[in-house]
Design a protein around this motif. Structure first.
Motif, mmCIF file in Angstrom:
data_model
loop_
_atom_site.group_PDB
_atom_site.id
_atom_site.type_symbol
_atom_site.label_atom_id
_atom_site.label_comp_id
_atom_site.label_asym_id
_atom_site.label_seq_id
_atom_site.Cartn_x
_atom_site.Cartn_y
_atom_site.Cartn_z
ATOM 1 N N TRP A 43 42.282 -47.624 72.391
ATOM 2 C CA TRP A 43 41.954 -49.440 71.808
ATOM 3 C C TRP A 43 40.720 -48.540 71.117
ATOM 4 C CZ3 TRP A 43 41.897 -45.534 76.196
ATOM 5 C CH2 TRP A 43 41.329 -44.927 76.256
ATOM 6 N N GLU A 44 39.671 -49.676 70.695
ATOM 7 C CA GLU A 44 38.218 -49.467 70.355
ATOM 8 C C GLU A 44 37.257 -49.714 70.910
ATOM 9 O OE1 GLU A 44 38.449 -51.479 66.433
ATOM 10 O OE2 GLU A 44 39.743 -49.147 66.150
ATOM 11 N N ASN A 45 36.064 -50.129 71.412
ATOM 12 C CA ASN A 45 35.384 -49.893 71.745
ATOM 13 C C ASN A 45 34.541 -51.898 71.373
ATOM 14 O OD1 ASN A 45 33.050 -49.126 73.741
ATOM 15 N ND2 ASN A 45 32.273 -47.146 72.699
ATOM 16 N N VAL A 46 33.230 -51.921 72.588
ATOM 17 C CA VAL A 46 33.512 -53.099 72.393
ATOM 18 C C VAL A 46 31.820 -53.204 71.710
ATOM 19 C CG1 VAL A 46 34.223 -54.227 73.551
ATOM 20 C CG2 VAL A 46 32.034 -52.876 74.756
ATOM 21 N N HIS A 55 27.007 -55.131 77.566
ATOM 22 C CA HIS A 55 28.431 -54.710 76.312
ATOM 23 C C HIS A 55 29.065 -56.057 75.893
ATOM 24 C CE1 HIS A 55 27.384 -50.316 76.605
ATOM 25 N NE2 HIS A 55 27.404 -51.133 78.019
ATOM 26 N N TYR A 56 29.223 -56.550 75.319
ATOM 27 C CA TYR A 56 30.578 -57.617 75.459
ATOM 28 C C TYR A 56 31.261 -57.527 73.764
ATOM 29 C CZ TYR A 56 26.872 -58.795 71.465
ATOM 30 O OH TYR A 56 26.772 -58.617 69.749
ATOM 31 N N GLY A 57 32.920 -58.492 73.936
ATOM 32 C CA GLY A 57 33.518 -58.388 73.049
ATOM 33 C C GLY A 57 34.941 -58.262 73.863
ATOM 34 N N ASN A 58 35.928 -58.277 73.290
ATOM 35 C CA ASN A 58 37.805 -58.085 72.895
ATOM 36 C C ASN A 58 37.706 -56.887 72.619
ATOM 37 O OD1 ASN A 58 37.451 -60.744 74.382
ATOM 38 N ND2 ASN A 58 37.991 -61.329 72.313
ATOM 39 N N ILE A 59 38.859 -56.282 73.641
ATOM 40 C CA ILE A 59 39.114 -54.908 73.539
ATOM 41 C C ILE A 59 41.223 -55.511 73.651
ATOM 42 C CG2 ILE A 59 37.387 -53.149 73.133
ATOM 43 C CD1 ILE A 59 38.234 -51.911 75.676
ATOM 44 N N GLU A 114 51.537 -47.573 72.144
ATOM 45 C CA GLU A 114 52.122 -47.615 70.934
ATOM 46 C C GLU A 114 53.556 -47.369 71.169
ATOM 47 O OE1 GLU A 114 50.975 -43.875 68.188
ATOM 48 O OE2 GLU A 114 52.450 -42.889 69.817
ATOM 49 N N GLY A 115 54.027 -48.329 70.422
ATOM 50 C CA GLY A 115 55.855 -47.957 70.060
ATOM 51 C C GLY A 115 55.792 -49.741 71.018
ATOM 52 N N THR A 116 55.523 -50.064 71.454
ATOM 53 C CA THR A 116 56.206 -51.643 72.431
ATOM 54 C C THR A 116 54.435 -52.065 72.428
ATOM 55 O OG1 THR A 116 55.072 -50.678 74.701
ATOM 56 C CG2 THR A 116 57.275 -49.896 74.374
ATOM 57 N N LYS A 117 55.301 -53.331 72.918
ATOM 58 C CA LYS A 117 54.374 -54.719 72.950
ATOM 59 C C LYS A 117 52.747 -55.079 74.621
ATOM 60 C CE LYS A 117 56.572 -58.523 70.451
ATOM 61 N NZ LYS A 117 57.480 -59.803 70.639
ATOM 62 N N ARG A 118 53.777 -53.748 75.079
ATOM 63 C CA ARG A 118 52.627 -53.506 76.475
ATOM 64 C C ARG A 118 51.133 -52.960 76.347
ATOM 65 N NH1 ARG A 118 53.092 -49.069 79.915
ATOM 66 N NH2 ARG A 118 54.966 -47.896 78.754
ATOM 67 N N ARG A 119 50.113 -54.185 77.605
ATOM 68 C CA ARG A 119 49.233 -53.629 76.661
ATOM 69 C C ARG A 119 48.398 -54.227 78.052
ATOM 70 N NH1 ARG A 119 51.393 -58.314 74.096
ATOM 71 N NH2 ARG A 119 50.227 -59.855 74.376
ATOM 72 N N ALA A 120 47.054 -54.023 77.603
ATOM 73 C CA ALA A 120 46.099 -55.360 78.659
ATOM 74 C C ALA A 120 44.571 -55.878 77.942
ATOM 75 C CB ALA A 120 45.878 -53.828 79.409
ATOM 76 N N GLU A 121 44.745 -57.025 77.156
ATOM 77 C CA GLU A 121 43.711 -57.709 75.951
ATOM 78 C C GLU A 121 42.414 -58.072 77.819
ATOM 79 O OE1 GLU A 121 45.932 -60.708 75.055
ATOM 80 O OE2 GLU A 121 46.969 -59.636 73.777
ATOM 81 N N LEU A 122 41.022 -57.017 77.342
ATOM 82 C CA LEU A 122 40.312 -57.110 78.045
ATOM 83 C C LEU A 122 38.698 -58.171 77.320
ATOM 84 C CD1 LEU A 122 40.091 -53.397 79.017
ATOM 85 C CD2 LEU A 122 41.027 -55.331 80.489
ATOM 86 N N THR A 123 37.742 -58.267 78.245
ATOM 87 C CA THR A 123 37.522 -59.680 77.500
ATOM 88 C C THR A 123 36.076 -59.158 78.379
ATOM 89 O OG1 THR A 123 37.829 -61.402 76.742
ATOM 90 C CG2 THR A 123 35.754 -61.717 77.049
ATOM 91 N N PHE A 124 34.990 -58.648 78.035
ATOM 92 C CA PHE A 124 33.579 -58.407 78.618
ATOM 93 C C PHE A 124 32.752 -59.394 77.858
ATOM 94 C CE2 PHE A 124 35.939 -54.168 78.382
ATOM 95 C CZ PHE A 124 34.961 -53.515 79.044
#
Length: 362
Positions: free
Chosen positions: A180-183, A199-203, A208-218
Motif C-alpha cells: 500500500w501507499e501513504n495518505v 492525515h487524509y486520503g484513500n489507500i 498481491e495476485g488476487t482481488k483481496r484487499r482493504a480499502e481505507l478512507t482517512f
C-alpha cells in the motif's frame, strides 16, 4: 545487528526546557518559502525531536503484534483485516509535532528485539530528494518500504506533506504479500496557534495476485474538528465481496465488524460506523479508567465474532506509556520510542559509525 539493551544512556540534554508555542521566529523564513519544497530549507534545530527520520520509520512498527496475529490466522480475510489495522497503527506516532532530524546520506539505523526475534535496519539512500529505505523481519514475516516526503509551506499557516513510496508486508506462513501507499498529511498552525496534524486520503491494502484487499478512507478534518482522526474502510475477499467493515480513529482504536452479506451500502456502513464510534468511546473511557497499556485479545478466526457487532482489534496503548523525564514530557515519546534512541556502552561498542544514535547533533 545491535541489541536494544535496557539501562540506557539517552544522551539528551536535561537542561533543555520545553519550547514555547511562540514560533514567530519562523515567520520570516517561511514566508519566503511559500510553494517551495521544505526539505531544501534549514529549520532551526530547536524544532527537532531526538530521533532522525529513519528512526521514525522504525517507530512505525511499534504494533508489530498485529502482523504476528495476521500470520497466525488461517482466515485470509482476517489476515487482511489485521494487516489493515497495522497500516492504520503506523499513524499513531505521528501526532507529535516536533520534526525528526533529516538523516545524512548513508546514515543507518539498526534495532533488534531479541524477545521476539525482531530485526530492523534502515538507511538514507538519497539526499536530494531525501529517500529512506528500511527492512524488518521476524518469524511472522517481513516488512520493507522506501519513503520520501515532499513538503511545502501552504500559506498562511500550514505545511503540506506529500509522502511517496510503498509499504510491503509478507506473511511467513501463508505467503500473503500486501502492499500500500501513504495518505497525505497537513500540519496546521505552523506559525500561530497550537500545532496539530491531519492525515487524509484513500489507500488500498492490496493482496498481491488476487482481488483481496482493504480499502481505507482517512477523513479530512472539517469545521469544529468534525471527522478528525476518523478512519473507515472495508475488507473484500478474492471474489470482490465485502466481508468486514473497519472503523475507528487512527490515534486511538480500530474496530472490525463482520458483515451478514457480501455487500455494503452507504446506509449500512453509516450505521456500523455509528456502532463502532460508541464502542470506541466506551473503550476510551475504560482505557483511561484502567490505564490500559496492552493490546486487546485477538482471535485467529472469525468463528467467535458476532455478526454486525464491532470488535476491538487495535488500541493505541502506548499513548498511556510515555517515557519518563523530558523524553515524555517535552517530546511526547512513548516507552517504545525511547527504546529507539537508547545508547548503552555495549551498543556504542558494536554500532557502526553511521548509526543515527551516534550523531553528535542528536
Amino acid at each position: 545487528m545491535a541489541d536494544s539493551a535496557s539501562g540506557s544512556d539517552n544522551e539528551v540534554d536535561d537542561q533543555q526546557t520545553p519550547k514555547s508555542e511562540d514560533r514567530s521566529s519562523l515567520l520570516k523564513l517561511l514566508t519566503k518559502a511559500v510553494g517551495l519544497d521544505m526539505t531544501t530549507i534549514a529549520i532551526p534545530v530547536t524544532y527537532n525531536e531526538p530521533l532522525s527520520f529513519i528512526q521514525r520509520m522504525s517507530e512505525y512498527l511499534q504494533y508489530w503484534e498485529l502482523i504476528e496475529k495476521a500470520n497466525a490466522s488461517d482466515d485470509p480475510e482476517l489476515r487482511t483485516l489485521y494487516v489493515a489495522a497495522f497500516a492504520i497503527s503506523v499513524f499513531s506516532c505521528s501526532e507529535r509535532t516536533s520534526k525528526p532530524f533529516n538523516p545524512l546520506l548513508g546514515e543507518t539505523y539498526e534495532y533488534v528485539d531479541e524477545s521476539r526475534d525482531f530485526k530492523f535496519i534502515a538507511e538514507q539512500v538519497s539526499h536530494h530528494p531525501p529517500i529512506g529505505a528500511s527492512h524488518a523481519s521476524s518469524p511472522a514475516g517481513t516488512f520493507w518500504q522506501t519513503q520520501t516526503v515532499r513538503t511545502k509551506f501552504a500559506a498562511p499557516n500550514s505545511l503540506d506533506c506529500r509522502p511517496t513510496g510503498t509499504f510491503h508486508v509478507k506473511l511467513k506462513d501463508s505467503g500473503d504479500h500486501f502492499y500500500w501507499e501513504n495518505v497525505n498529511t497537513m500540519v496546521h498552525n505552523l506559525i500561530l496557534g497550537k500545532l496539530w496534524v491531519d492525515h487524509y486520503g484513500n489507500i488500498t491494502i492490496q493482496h498481491e495476485g488476487t482481488k483481496r484487499r482493504a480499502e481505507l478512507t482517512f477523513k479530512q478534518c472539517g469545521w469544529f474538528s468534525k471527522g478528525w482522526h476518523d478512519v473507515i474502510g472495508t475488507v473484500f475477499d478474492e471474489h470482490d465481496h465485502a466481508r468486514c467493515n473497519i472503523s475507528g480513529k487512527w490515534n486511538e482504536s480500530i474496530f472490525g465488524t463482520i458483515l451478514k452479506s457480501g455487500s455494503l451500502n452507504k446506509k449500512k456502513q453509516k450505521a456500523l460506523v455509528k456502532q463502532a464510534k460508541k464502542a470506541g468511546k466506551d473503550n476510551k473511557k475504560d482505557k483511561k479508567k484502567n490505564k490500559g497499556t496492552s493490546s486487546p485479545s485477538l482471535s485467529d478466526s472469525f468463528d467467535d465474532w458476532e455478526e454486525e457487532k464491532p470488535k476491538l482489534i487495535w488500541t493505541h496503548y502506548y499513548a498511556n506509556r510515555l517515557a519518563p523525564g523530558l523524553l515524555g514530557e517535552k517530546w511526547g515519546l512513548t516507552e517504545y520510542s525511547a527504546k529507539l534512541i537508547e545508547l548503552t556502552p555495549e551498543l556504542k561498542s558494536i554500532l557502526p559509525p553511521t548509526d543515527s544514535r551516534l550523531r553528535s547533533d542528536r
